[in-house]
Design an enzyme around this catalytic site. Structure first.
Site, short mmCIF file in Angstrom:
data_model
loop_
_atom_site.label_atom_id
_atom_site.label_comp_id
_atom_site.label_asym_id
_atom_site.label_seq_id
_atom_site.Cartn_x
_atom_site.Cartn_y
_atom_site.Cartn_z
N GLY A 139 121.63 12.55 55.52
CA GLY A 139 122.20 13.83 55.11
C GLY A 139 121.95 14.13 53.65
O GLY A 139 120.84 14.01 53.13
N GLY A 140 123.04 14.49 52.96
CA GLY A 140 122.93 14.86 51.55
C GLY A 140 122.43 13.73 50.67
O GLY A 140 121.89 13.96 49.59
N GLY A 374 85.10 24.63 44.15
CA GLY A 374 86.44 24.78 43.61
C GLY A 374 87.16 23.46 43.43
O GLY A 374 88.02 23.32 42.55
N ALA A 375 86.81 22.46 44.23
CA ALA A 375 87.44 21.14 44.10
C ALA A 375 87.12 20.52 42.74
O ALA A 375 87.93 19.80 42.17
CB ALA A 375 86.99 20.23 45.23
#
Length: 476
Positions: A139-140, A374-375
């Site tokens: 959970g938290g 672009g890499a």
């Protein structure tokens, strides 16, 4: 009469002390109060100690008491420690073993968790925050470590999940074990939530200390410096032959890194997740540096969704804490495929582009072989404020591989093979990029260490004035 819980605390205290040495001021609070149901509520251990003669705040939770669940008082103590750490600019380490918010306290315990989360956010980029998962966290209890800078976990002991196996089966019908759902290896290899999964608690604590030693105490400090006997001008002749003549043959980039950094000491972060990119810490002349590198042994070094997120997160951490960045580039592009495109590789790749561009620490790039498209840009191109760019003679800087480019340019030409050979001869090298000033120099690989050490010394007082703004909008 001594409460029975005292002995549980004593064990917790001893275990807690394993992470600190030369403890000159370690306060452990055995906090008891009477709950409405008459059960004594034992909280957690916390205090200030030393790791390699540098201060650190540490808190730990005790799963043997209420499953380590966080009450309002429990959270208040953690918050007090974090406030003190932020005030004094000292890192925080959390040893976590908690079932989440205490159900008996209802919304009060949820509010308490909110207070912890807020302090995690306020401390982010100001002081290092490290988490060690020592048992089940649900959970938290998993959100606080997720906000921290590095998460370590113990194999077969640590488990992290928002909802347990029973809830998963009820809602989705899936049968899954604790280990499969949220074990240390699962999060280290599949989700990327855990940075390092260790075999046992002793190894985990030792690794935490080693990681801490690379980090400054706060963003107001310069990089950590340790005495080094490894000379700056050490020439590593084996680097001249480490890249195979055949550009399609892989090699281990870890070998390159280990031969450049001090004493071959490279601490890899997230070694089991997105293996096509390497990130981690080393030292150059005793000073901590962050290293990002493509790994040709995995997916030929291509970038994909997970590797982009992994590298971007690491780059932003180093930039937050004034740790210089070194990039070793051998990237043929982004990994093609429907799953990658539909999974948002454009958006995730842009995270790395943004992170490297935004970073203002000293940045050095070394192209060992392929630097395509672009890499290449997102792994440390000159245009993205990289201070020094070098290429080995084996480097190829282009939009795409010379062979593939020639096939497109000269498609249908009767002299295709001759023109392809001429094109490859002209462009399958770093000369054009060097002529245009995108590369400072084409260097002998054996001199890489010396070049980087000289540049880091030159750039140690680098300052960048950025545009005034609240914050940028990184494509999360």
């Amino acid at each position: 009469m001594v409460p029975c819980n005292y002995f549980l605390f004593l064990f917790s205290y001893i275990f807690f002390c394993q992470i600190v040495t030369n403890t000159y001021y370690l306060m452990v609070f055995f906090f008891f109060f009477q709950a409405e149901d008459g059960i004594r509520d034992a909280q957690e251990s916390r205090g200030l100690g030393d790791v390699y003669k540098r201060q650190v705040y540490v808190f730990s939770q005790d799963f043997s008491v209420f499953g380590g669940s966080v009450s309002e008082t429990h959270a208040a103590k953690i918050c007090k420690l974090m406030d003190k750490a932020l005030l004094t600019k000292v890192p925080v380490i959390g040893l976590l073993d908690s079932g989440g918010a205490r159900i008996q306290e209802g919304v009060a315990s949820l509010s308490a968790y909110g207070e912890i989360f807020m302090r995690n956010v306020n401390a982010s980029g100001v002081i290092p925050q490290l988490s060690l998962i020592m048992g089940p966290c649900a959970g938290g209890a998993v959100y606080s470590p997720a906000i921290t800078d590095f998460v370590l976990a113990v194999q077969n002991t640590s488990h992290m999940f928002l909802t347990g196996p029973d809830v998963v089966k009820t809602v989705t019908g899936e049968d899954v074990t604790l280990e499969e759902l949220g074990g240390a290896d699962t999060h280290a290899k599949t989700s990327g939530v855990v940075h390092l999964a260790l075999a046992n608690e002793v190894e985990a604590l030792s690794t935490m200390r080693r990681l801490f030693d690379f980090l400054p105490l706060s963003n107001q400090q310069k990089t950590v410096h340790r005495a080094s006997t490894d000379p700056r001008d050490r020439a590593e002749e084996s680097l001249n032959t480490v890249v195979p003549a055949d550009s399609s043959t892989p090699y281990n980039m870890k070998t390159v890194i280990s031969k450049v950094v001090d004493d071959a000491d490279f601490m890899e972060i997230m070694p089991s997740f997105a293996k096509n990119v390497l990130v981690g810490f080393g030292r150059m002349e005793g000073r901590s540096v962050g290293i990002m590198a493509n790994q040709p042994m995995e997916l030929a070094g291509c970038l994909d969704i997970n590797s982009s997120v992994k590298a971007a997160r690491f780059v932003r951490f180093c930039d937050s804490f004034n740790i210089p960045l070194i990039s070793f580039v051998d990237v043929p592009g982004f990994l093609p495929g429907v799953n990658q495109e539909h999974g948002g590789v454009i958006r995730h790749g842009a995270k790395l582009l943004y992170a490297w561009s935004e970073a203002t620490v000293p940045k050095i790039s070394v192209i060992t072989r392929k630097a395509y498209g672009g890499a290449y840009l997102v792994t440390g191109a000159k245009m993205l404020r990289t201070d020094m760019n070098y290429a080995w003679p084996s480097a190829e800087v282009a939009v795409m591989g010379a062979d593939g480019a020639a096939n497109i340019i000269f498609r249908g030409d009767e002299e295709l093979e001759a023109k392809k050979a001429d094109y490859i001869d002209r462009f399958a090298n770093p000369l054009v990029a060097a002529q245009r000033g995108y590369i400072e120099d084409i260097i002998e690989p054996a001199t890489t260490r010396r070049r980087i050490c000289e540049d880091l010394e030159m750039l140690q007082n680098k300052k960048v004035l950025s545009e005034s703004r609240k914050h940028g909008n990184i494509p999360l």
